[in-house]
Design a protein around this motif. Structure first.
Motif, short mmCIF file in Angstrom:
data_model
loop_
_atom_site.label_atom_id
_atom_site.label_comp_id
_atom_site.label_asym_id
_atom_site.label_seq_id
_atom_site.Cartn_x
_atom_site.Cartn_y
_atom_site.Cartn_z
N LEU A 6 -14.68 -43.00 -19.33
CA LEU A 6 -14.60 -43.75 -20.57
C LEU A 6 -13.43 -44.72 -20.48
CD1 LEU A 6 -15.40 -44.22 -23.59
CD2 LEU A 6 -13.79 -42.38 -24.16
N ASP A 7 -13.70 -46.00 -20.66
CA ASP A 7 -12.68 -47.04 -20.59
C ASP A 7 -12.36 -47.48 -22.01
OD1 ASP A 7 -11.07 -49.23 -20.17
OD2 ASP A 7 -12.38 -50.17 -18.69
N GLN A 9 -9.89 -49.82 -24.31
CA GLN A 9 -8.94 -50.91 -24.35
C GLN A 9 -8.31 -50.97 -25.74
OE1 GLN A 9 -10.52 -54.58 -22.82
NE2 GLN A 9 -11.47 -53.59 -21.05
N GLU A 48 -21.60 -39.39 -27.23
CA GLU A 48 -21.31 -40.74 -27.73
C GLU A 48 -20.93 -40.73 -29.21
OE1 GLU A 48 -23.57 -45.08 -27.97
OE2 GLU A 48 -24.38 -43.47 -26.75
N ALA A 65 -11.69 -51.14 -28.06
CA ALA A 65 -12.96 -51.45 -27.41
C ALA A 65 -13.24 -50.36 -26.38
CB ALA A 65 -12.90 -52.81 -26.74
N THR A 66 -14.49 -49.89 -26.32
CA THR A 66 -14.83 -48.81 -25.40
C THR A 66 -16.06 -49.18 -24.55
OG1 THR A 66 -16.29 -47.71 -26.99
CG2 THR A 66 -13.96 -47.06 -26.99
N SER A 67 -16.07 -48.64 -23.36
CA SER A 67 -17.25 -48.71 -22.49
C SER A 67 -17.20 -47.50 -21.58
CB SER A 67 -17.25 -50.01 -21.66
OG SER A 67 -16.11 -50.07 -20.82
N TRP A 68 -18.32 -47.11 -20.99
CA TRP A 68 -18.34 -45.95 -20.12
C TRP A 68 -19.39 -46.10 -19.03
CZ3 TRP A 68 -19.26 -45.68 -25.38
CH2 TRP A 68 -20.60 -45.56 -25.76
N LYS A 69 -19.17 -45.31 -17.97
CA LYS A 69 -20.12 -45.30 -16.87
C LYS A 69 -20.10 -43.93 -16.21
CE LYS A 69 -16.72 -47.31 -13.66
NZ LYS A 69 -16.39 -48.45 -12.80
#
Length: 277
Positions: A6-7, A9, A48, A65-69
């Protein structure tokens, strides 16, 4: 078994409290970045909805701000190993990876193979527990490490003179990593580590010291069990919780016959040391 990265920012002022929130949501490891935070959790535990709820709590105070992989095990380990830096606890303890040169000015040189297990020394609570270990008696004691992660606390206990060592963790990667780290630090063959929980510890085993760097909910549920395995006059170090949860931990411990010896905080994380009456 894959993991999710989980990224997040956000402003640096919010990374510590977000780590606390994510830790309660099951995230195991964290890396602070220039933009915010990277957090890691087993793919099967990733929710999520929980992430959205955590972000919503702080969205009015800062921009998040979030993003994931999804990460395969090999890539996940390699990325962590590349970013790993030695950890220093005061002027006595240095935790380093095998690819770092030793520094003879430190009394205790701990070697680990960093594989993202909780307890590499970068997290505030691991630092807090190691710092407390320096002033606790270890010589000749049996010591148990609850949720051992990399085994770093057990390794330090051995270097401080503990003679009988037991660690366990529910994560199979953590157990594998601990076995590897035990060998690199020349721990005796009798040092034991297993995959499981406190319920897997033989009822007759009693320890002079217990290290429990877990989280608030597990501590509140398991402190009575730790007490059953703690010798009279023995010490229990608790950490893995935010300082706002400290009163709950202390109350639970006192209700189970433990006396508070001292406490400490670091960047809003807490540790409390108890003694069995």
């Amino acid at each position: 078994m894959n993991y999710v990265e989980l990224d997040i920012q956000t402003e640096s002022d919010f990374t510590e409290i977000l780590m606390a929130e994510l830790g309660e949501a099951g995230f195991e490891s964290f890396v602070e970045t220039d933009e915010g935070l990277l957090a890691y959790i087993q793919e099967e535990d990733f929710d999520e909805t929980k992430i959205a709820e955590i972000v919503a709590k702080y969205q009015e105070m800062t921009t998040i701000a979030t993003s994931w992989k999804s990460l395969e095990r090999k890539n996940w380990n390699e990325e962590w190993e590349k970013s790993y830096e030695p950890i220093e606890v005061g002027d006595k303890i240095r935790v380093r990876a095998v690819f770092h040169e030793p520094n003879p000015s430190f009394q205790y040189d701990l070697l680990i193979q960093p594989k993202m297990s909780f307890g590499t020394g970068h997290h505030e609570t691991t630092w807090l527990v190691m710092n407390e270990q320096l002033s606790l008696p270890h010589a000749g004691l049996s010591v148990m490490d609850v949720g051992c992660g990399t085994g770093i606390l057990t390794i330090l206990a051995y270097k401080l003179g503990a003679t009988h060592l037991l660690g366990f963790d529910i994560d199979e990667w953590a157990v594998e990593n601990t076995v590897e780290n035990f060998a690199m630090n020349s721990l005796p063959e009798q040092a034991e580590v297993f995959q499981g929980t406190i319920d897997g510890v033989k009822p007759e085993l009693v320890f002079g010291g217990i290290l429990a760097n877990i989280n608030r909910n597990i501590l509140l549920a398991e402190i009575p069990k730790y007490v059953q395995h703690l010798a009279s006059g023995g010490w229990l170090v608790t950490s893995g919780f935010y300082e706002t949860d400290q009163a709950d931990i202390e109350r639970c411990a006192e209700e189970n016959g433990l006396k508070k010896l001292r406490s400490n905080t670091r960047n809003q994380w807490a540790t409390v040391v108890f003694e069995k009456l």
